[in-house]
Design a protein around this motif. Structure first.
Motif, PDB file in Angstrom:
ATOM      1  N   GLY A 233      -9.461   2.438  -5.864  1.00  0.00           N
ATOM      2  CA  GLY A 233      -8.539   1.930  -4.854  1.00  0.00           C
ATOM      3  C   GLY A 233      -7.877   0.641  -5.276  1.00  0.00           C
ATOM      4  O   GLY A 233      -6.675   0.435  -5.069  1.00  0.00           O
ATOM      5  N   ALA A 243       2.098  -0.413  -1.512  1.00  0.00           N
ATOM      6  CA  ALA A 243       0.950  -1.210  -1.095  1.00  0.00           C
ATOM      7  C   ALA A 243       1.328  -2.636  -0.723  1.00  0.00           C
ATOM      8  O   ALA A 243       0.615  -3.293   0.043  1.00  0.00           O
ATOM      9  CB  ALA A 243      -0.097  -1.240  -2.208  1.00  0.00           C
ATOM     10  N   PHE A 248      -5.574  -2.291   3.412  1.00  0.00           N
ATOM     11  CA  PHE A 248      -6.154  -0.955   3.307  1.00  0.00           C
ATOM     12  C   PHE A 248      -7.678  -1.027   3.374  1.00  0.00           C
ATOM     13  O   PHE A 248      -8.296  -1.868   2.719  1.00  0.00           O
ATOM     14  CB  PHE A 248      -5.759  -0.289   1.983  1.00  0.00           C
ATOM     15  CG  PHE A 248      -4.289  -0.037   1.832  1.00  0.00           C
ATOM     16  CD1 PHE A 248      -3.685   1.089   2.375  1.00  0.00           C
ATOM     17  CD2 PHE A 248      -3.501  -0.948   1.142  1.00  0.00           C
ATOM     18  CE1 PHE A 248      -2.327   1.300   2.234  1.00  0.00           C
ATOM     19  CE2 PHE A 248      -2.138  -0.738   0.993  1.00  0.00           C
ATOM     20  CZ  PHE A 248      -1.546   0.395   1.542  1.00  0.00           C
ATOM     21  N   GLY A 296      -4.828   4.582   3.536  1.00  0.00           N
ATOM     22  CA  GLY A 296      -4.927   4.489   2.082  1.00  0.00           C
ATOM     23  C   GLY A 296      -4.710   5.823   1.393  1.00  0.00           C
ATOM     24  O   GLY A 296      -4.094   5.896   0.322  1.00  0.00           O
ATOM     25  N   TYR A 302      -5.573   6.865  -2.167  1.00  0.00           N
ATOM     26  CA  TYR A 302      -6.994   6.519  -2.228  1.00  0.00           C
ATOM     27  C   TYR A 302      -7.846   7.699  -1.786  1.00  0.00           C
ATOM     28  O   TYR A 302      -7.617   8.263  -0.716  1.00  0.00           O
ATOM     29  CB  TYR A 302      -7.281   5.306  -1.335  1.00  0.00           C
ATOM     30  CG  TYR A 302      -8.756   4.988  -1.187  1.00  0.00           C
ATOM     31  CD1 TYR A 302      -9.494   4.544  -2.269  1.00  0.00           C
ATOM     32  CD2 TYR A 302      -9.398   5.122   0.040  1.00  0.00           C
ATOM     33  CE1 TYR A 302     -10.850   4.244  -2.135  1.00  0.00           C
ATOM     34  CE2 TYR A 302     -10.746   4.818   0.182  1.00  0.00           C
ATOM     35  CZ  TYR A 302     -11.466   4.389  -0.906  1.00  0.00           C
ATOM     36  OH  TYR A 302     -12.800   4.099  -0.784  1.00  0.00           O
TER      37      TYR A 302
END
Length: 332
Positions: A233, A243, A248, A296, A302
Motif C-alpha cells: 500500500g 492518492a 487511506f 484504497g 490496495y
C-alpha cells in the motif's frame, strides 16, 4: 508491480524510521526495484543495528528528526519521495511520556515537512494510525471520513495532529501528501519490548515458555494487517496520482479475536503455559477494530493478500531465525 517499478525508476527515497519494522520492510522492498538511492534516517530508539536493511543503494544515517543537522544531512540528497514513519510509539508509551510524544510526533513531523517543502519533494507519505484517529463514536468498519477528536491517548492525539499538518502543507503550499492509516501491523522485523505490539511480545514470551497475558477477556478483536500488505500500500501511495491529498486505511479489512491469536501463537511455538487474564488498561476503550479498505482498493489498487495464520507463520519463522538477536535486544 510493473507500474510500481516504473514509478520509482531513478528516484531517491528518504524513509524516516527506516530501521523499524514497517520502515525496514519498506526499504527492503524499495531495494529490489530500480530506485536510485534509499536513505534511512533513524535514531534506533526502537530498532537495532542488526536489523537495519543493508545494500549498495542504502544509506543509513543514525540521526533524529528533532536534530536540524541530521535533517540537513538527509535532505542534502534531495529526495524525490519521503516516507515519514519515524514516531514515538505508541499508546502506553505516550501515556507514560506525553511530552516526548508531542515533541517527536508533533514537532518532528513539522520539521520533516518543512525540509520536504524546501527541496520540493514529489510525494510525502505519512504514517498515521487507523487505530488512533477513529473514536468510539466512529462507525465500524471505519471509513476515512469518520475521524474523531474524542481520543484517549496522547499518541492518538499526535497521530491526528500529524495529519492536520500534512493537510495544512498540502492546502497552503501544494505539497503532494498522502496519509496512510495503519491498522495493527504485524510480521517479520518487529523486535518485542515494553512498548511494542502484542504479537511480537506474545511470540517472545511463548518461545520462552511463559503464559500469554490478555488484557480483557479475549473476545476483543483487532484488524491485524501483515507488514508486506502495508508495504504494498505504501509503494502505491508513493506513485499513484489519485492518492495525493488523500487518506487511506491500510488494514486487512477483517477482525480477529485476541484469544484466537494467542492460541495460534501457543500452537506455533509449542508452548503449553497457556493464557492468563489481566485488567484492561484505562485508556484501552476500543474493544473492536475493523477497517474499511474500499477507498484504497478503488483509488490505488490496495489489496491485502496475506492470510492472518500464514502471516503468523512468517512471523514465527523470522523469530526462530533471529532468536539470538531478538532475545538480547528485547527490553521489557
Amino acid at each position: 508491480m510493473k507500474e510500481i517499478e516504473e514509478g520509482f525508476l531513478g528516484k531517491t527515497v528518504l524513509v524516516t524510521g527506516g530501521a523499524g519494522a514497517i520502515g525496514g520492510n519498506l526499504v527492503r522492498a524499495l531495494d529490489t526495484i530500480d530506485t536510485k538511492k534509499i536513505i534511512i534516517l533513524d535514531n534506533l530508539s526502537s530498532s537495532y543495528a542488526w536489523n537495519i536493511p543493508k545494500g549498495p543503494k542504502i544509506q543509513f544515517i543514525h540521526g533524529d528528526i528533532l536534530n536540524d543537522e541530521n535533517l540537513k544531512r538527509a535532505f542534502r540528497e534531495k529526495p524525490d519521495i519521503v516516507y515519514h514513519l519515524a514516531a514515538h510509539f505508541a499508546n502506553q508509551n505516550s501515556v507514560d511520556n506525553p511530552e516526548k510524544d508531542l515533541l517527536v510526533n508533533g514537532l518532528g513531523i513539522l520539521n520533516v515537512l518543512q525540509y520536504s517543502q524546501l527541496v520540493d519533494v514529489e510525494r510525502f507519505v505519512y504514517s498515521s494510525s487507523g487505530c488512533g484517529v477513529y473514536g468510539l463514536e466512529s462507525k465500524m468498519p471505519f471509513e476515512e471520513h469518520d475521524v474523531s477528536i474524542k481520543l484517549h491517548t496522547p499518541y492518538q492525539v499526535t497521530k491526528l495532529l500529524g495529519e492536520l499538518y500534512t493537510n495544512y502543507f498540502h492546502n497552503l503550499y501544494k505539497l503532494p501528501i498522502v496519509n496512510a492509516r495503519f491498522f495493527n501491523s504485524f510480521g517479520p522485523g518487529e523486535v518485542p519490548g515494553k512498548y511494542r505490539n502484542v504479537i511480537p511480545n506474545f511470540f517472545c514470551w511463548a518461545m520462552k515458555g511463559q503464559p500469554l497475558p490478555i488484557t480483557g477477556d479475549g473476545t476483543e478483536t483487532r484488524d491485524w494487517t501483515y507488514v508486506g500488505d502495508i508495504v504494498a500500500g505504501l509503494l502505491a501511495m508513493g506513485i499513484k496520482e489519485k492518492a495525493i491529498g488523500e487518506a487511506f486505511n491500510l488494514g486487512a479489512g477483517r477482525e480477529q479475536r485476541v484469544i484466537d491469536m494467542a492460541n495460534s501463537i501457543l500452537e506455533l511455538t509449542g508452548n503449553t503455559a497457556g493464557i492468563v487474564y489481566t485488567e484492561r488498561r484505562d485508556w484501552d476503550k476500543k474493544t473492536h477494530l475493523l477497517s474499511c479498505i474500499t477507498k484504497g482498493q478503488g483509488m490505488i489498487g490496495y489489496q491485502p493478500n496475506m492470510s492472518f495464520h500464514d502471516g503468523l507463520k512468517e512471523t514465527h519463522r523470522w523469530f526462530v531465525e533471529n532468536w539470538e538477536n531478538i532475545e538480547k535486544s528485547a527490553e521489557f
